[in-house]
Design an enzyme around this catalytic site. Structure first.
Site, PDB file in Angstrom:
ATOM      1  N   TYR A  60       0.843  -1.205   0.000  1.00  0.00           N
ATOM      2  CA  TYR A  60       0.000   0.000   0.000  1.00  0.00           C
ATOM      3  C   TYR A  60       0.875   1.252   0.000  1.00  0.00           C
ATOM      4  O   TYR A  60       0.631   2.194  -0.729  1.00  0.00           O
ATOM      5  CB  TYR A  60      -0.908  -0.008   1.230  1.00  0.00           C
ATOM      6  N   PHE A 112      -7.389  19.852 -24.509  1.00  0.00           N
ATOM      7  CA  PHE A 112      -8.055  18.562 -24.713  1.00  0.00           C
ATOM      8  C   PHE A 112      -9.463  18.611 -24.108  1.00  0.00           C
ATOM      9  O   PHE A 112      -9.728  19.398 -23.212  1.00  0.00           O
ATOM     10  CB  PHE A 112      -7.212  17.472 -24.051  1.00  0.00           C
ATOM     11  N   ASP A 113     -10.379  17.760 -24.595  1.00  0.00           N
ATOM     12  CA  ASP A 113     -11.779  17.883 -24.153  1.00  0.00           C
ATOM     13  C   ASP A 113     -11.985  17.714 -22.645  1.00  0.00           C
ATOM     14  O   ASP A 113     -12.699  18.487 -22.017  1.00  0.00           O
ATOM     15  CB  ASP A 113     -12.721  16.968 -24.962  1.00  0.00           C
ATOM     16  N   ASP A 203       0.463  19.474 -20.604  1.00  0.00           N
ATOM     17  CA  ASP A 203      -0.351  18.279 -20.722  1.00  0.00           C
ATOM     18  C   ASP A 203       0.487  17.363 -21.609  1.00  0.00           C
ATOM     19  O   ASP A 203       0.596  17.570 -22.810  1.00  0.00           O
ATOM     20  CB  ASP A 203      -1.705  18.620 -21.358  1.00  0.00           C
ATOM     21  N   ALA A 205       0.469  14.099 -22.543  1.00  0.00           N
ATOM     22  CA  ALA A 205      -0.010  12.790 -23.021  1.00  0.00           C
ATOM     23  C   ALA A 205       0.838  12.198 -24.154  1.00  0.00           C
ATOM     24  O   ALA A 205       1.147  11.014 -24.151  1.00  0.00           O
ATOM     25  CB  ALA A 205      -1.470  12.900 -23.452  1.00  0.00           C
ATOM     26  N   LYS A 246      -1.425   6.999 -23.356  1.00  0.00           N
ATOM     27  CA  LYS A 246      -0.857   7.373 -24.667  1.00  0.00           C
ATOM     28  C   LYS A 246       0.636   7.008 -24.643  1.00  0.00           C
ATOM     29  O   LYS A 246       0.962   5.840 -24.767  1.00  0.00           O
ATOM     30  CB  LYS A 246      -1.063   8.860 -24.968  1.00  0.00           C
ATOM     31  N   HIS A 438     -20.486  14.299 -26.286  1.00  0.00           N
ATOM     32  CA  HIS A 438     -20.161  13.387 -27.395  1.00  0.00           C
ATOM     33  C   HIS A 438     -20.143  11.917 -26.984  1.00  0.00           C
ATOM     34  O   HIS A 438     -20.410  11.043 -27.787  1.00  0.00           O
ATOM     35  CB  HIS A 438     -18.832  13.784 -28.040  1.00  0.00           C
TER      36      HIS A 438
HETATM   37  C1  LIG Z   1      -6.233  11.433 -23.283  1.00  0.00           C
HETATM   38  C2  LIG Z   1      -5.843  12.798 -22.951  1.00  0.00           C
HETATM   39  C3  LIG Z   1      -6.192  13.383 -21.729  1.00  0.00           C
HETATM   40  C4  LIG Z   1      -7.066  12.679 -20.700  1.00  0.00           C
HETATM   41  O1  LIG Z   1      -6.497  11.521 -20.302  1.00  0.00           O
HETATM   42  P1  LIG Z   1      -7.341  10.189 -19.930  1.00  0.00           P
HETATM   43  O2  LIG Z   1      -6.260   9.222 -19.593  1.00  0.00           O
HETATM   44  O3  LIG Z   1      -8.141   9.815 -21.118  1.00  0.00           O
HETATM   45  O4  LIG Z   1      -8.178  10.535 -18.762  1.00  0.00           O
HETATM   46  C5  LIG Z   1      -5.773  14.663 -21.487  1.00  0.00           C
HETATM   47  N1  LIG Z   1      -5.060  15.346 -22.388  1.00  0.00           N
HETATM   48  C6  LIG Z   1      -4.703  14.829 -23.574  1.00  0.00           C
HETATM   49  C7  LIG Z   1      -3.901  15.618 -24.546  1.00  0.00           C
HETATM   50  C8  LIG Z   1      -5.092  13.539 -23.904  1.00  0.00           C
HETATM   51  O5  LIG Z   1      -4.776  13.030 -25.098  1.00  0.00           O
END
Ligand SMILES: *Cc1c(COP(=O)(O)O)cnc(C)c1O
Length: 446
Positions: A60, A112-113, A203, A205, A246, A438
């Site tokens: 843990y 990002f959304d 961000d 990803a 990603k 969406h």
């Molecule tokens: C996928 C993504 C997110 C959100 O991440 P999740 O793992 O889907 O929650 C945030 N920003 C970008 C650029 C992404 O591609």
């Protein structure tokens, strides 16, 4: 691992998609032949990652797998403090809980959304400062993810540091087509932000794919390794959120990495409430270990080259067929310009969604709309927001499909392109949710 994929007939698919209210998210995976809905968590792990799964430490607190991940992230990104989270949006939730307040604005390059969702949910605003070149889909520009410094400075002057908790640089920039941001631009954003005393977050990803493009397109970096470029890129930030689904090369996971200890402590409290204790954040020890290995692999040039060349191969085929796609070809996906592809379908009838449904019916391929449905309604006026581009995104999972799959996808799109003049109408919304509509929207034929 090898997985079976499922074939079906056109009649099957026409029936299935109608039953599912023309929302591609609603389809069960066995009704999809080639799944390009997302590159998120859909890739294949390596032999070394699977062996990490076997030896994950499930303690843990103080798990060895956590320590391994922390050390890896520290070496690769340079950030000192790590908070694992169950995925990227959870990292956003934790970080923004600490930093974003009602009335704030968060400038960036096409958020990002879920990022935008987490900002707007807190009654703050995301302001897009992406360069104008990004919105001309056929214009060739090496770094269409770049931030327009003039737009950014205007936001800084209008709102000041009291109202701007940070600027967010998304690498690569998803909404404008998987387009990279240059080190030069990142450096300039940092300098400008320093003048206004505004922190800069990433961000991250698709940070490794971004680094690949820097190596290929930014002359000063052509002899640097991906890992050197990544380290320099993040050196201009105060921290990052990450969707490890990603460029972490795992099926689930995310994290926040930071330099500021005070902020780490504040985020840690939110992390414990929302995600789990500081050393696991909603993940199993084995997930942390597989992620540490994944980050090592995704920042290797040979891996990135084979991945990005595969997408380039598909994109070049489509260009050969005269199909309008976002150029230059981006990092993780092909973006088809649906307004140009289906000129007879009005914007109000969602041309990108219409094309996505056609492609599914034609060949069992599932893409995703990056257009008006995704752009959602304005939170105040509740009017539809029409983004500059109406795209069908074909996201390519990592290490999953072969070149023959790419050929199949290209021909399927060509078949639709050849009969595009027969497609004159799209869809209308019969039900939608208040936010992030969406995912669950219901549609009917117009
Ligand atoms: C996928 C993504 C997110 C959100 O991440 P999740 O793992 O889907 O929650 C945030 N920003 C970008 C650029 C992404 O591609």
């Amino acid at each position: 691992m090898v997985e079976e994929i499922y074939q079906s007939t056109k009649q099957d698919r026409e029936k299935w998609i109608e039953e599912k209210d023309y929302n591609l998210f609603n389809l069960e995976s066995h009704k999809v032949f080639i799944d390009l809905l997302t590159d998120s968590g859909t890739g294949a792990m390596s032999d070394k990652q699977w062996s990490e799964m076997m030896t994950g430490d499930e303690s843990y607190a103080g798990s060895q797998s956590f320590l391994k991940l922390k050390e890896t992230i520290n070496t690769i990104t340079g950030f000192k403090f790590l908070l694992p989270t169950h995925q990227g949006r959870a990292a956003e939730n934790v970080l923004f809980s600490a930093l974003v307040k009602e009335g704030h604005v968060v400038p960036g390059n096409s958020h990002f959304d879920t990022t935008k969702g987490h900002i707007e949910f807190r009654k703050a605003h995301a302001i897009d400062c992406t360069i104008d070149e990004a919105f001309d889909s056929e214009l060739i520009h090496p770094f269409k993810g770049n931030i327009d410094l003039q737009k950014l400075e205007n936001v800084y002057q209008q709102y000041g540091k009291e109202k701007i908790p940070f600027t967010l640089i998304t690498v690569t920039c998803n909404s404008s087509g998987g387009q990279p941001v240059s080190i030069e631009n990142i450096r300039q954003v940092r300098d400008l932000s320093n003048q206004y005393e505004i922190p800069v977050f990433f961000d991250g990803a698709r940070f490794a794919e971004n680094a690949y493009f820097i190596k290929e397109r930014e002359t000063a970096f052509k002899d640097k390794t991906i890992k050197e470029i990544v380290l320099e890129m993040f050196s201009y930030g105060d921290g990052m959120t990450m969707s490890a689904k990603k460029d972490g090369l795992v099926n689930i996971g995310g994290f926040i990495a930071l330099n500021n200890e005070e902020l780490y402590k504040i985020c840690g409290n939110f992390g414990i409430i929302y995600e789990g204790y500081l050393s696991y954040g909603g993940l199993a020890g084995r997930d942390l270990a597989a992620l540490a290995q994944g980050l090592q692999e995704s920042t290797e040039y040979t891996y990135l080259q084979s991945r990005i060349k595969q997408i380039e191969y598909l994109g070049n085929k489509l260009i050969e067929f005269g199909i309008p796609i976002q150029q230059p070809i981006g990092g993780h996906a092909i973006f088809v310009d649906a307004v140009k592809f289906l000129p007879h379908v009005p914007r109000e009838e969602f041309p990108a969604q219409t094309l996505g449904i056609e492609l599914y019916k034609e060949a069992g391929i599932r893409g995703v709309e990056i257009g008006t449905i995704l752009a959602d309604r304005d939170p105040e006026t509740r009017e539809n927001r029409y983004p500059k581009l109406e795209l069908l995104r074909l996201a390519i999972p990592r290490r999953t499909y072969f070149q023959s799959h790419m050929d199949y996808i290209a021909v399927a799109l060509k078949n639709i392109f050849d009969r595009r003049d027969e497609i004159k109408s799209g869809y209308e919304i019969s039900w939608e949710s208040e936010i992030l509509r969406h995912f669950t929207v219901k549609l009917k034929k117009k």
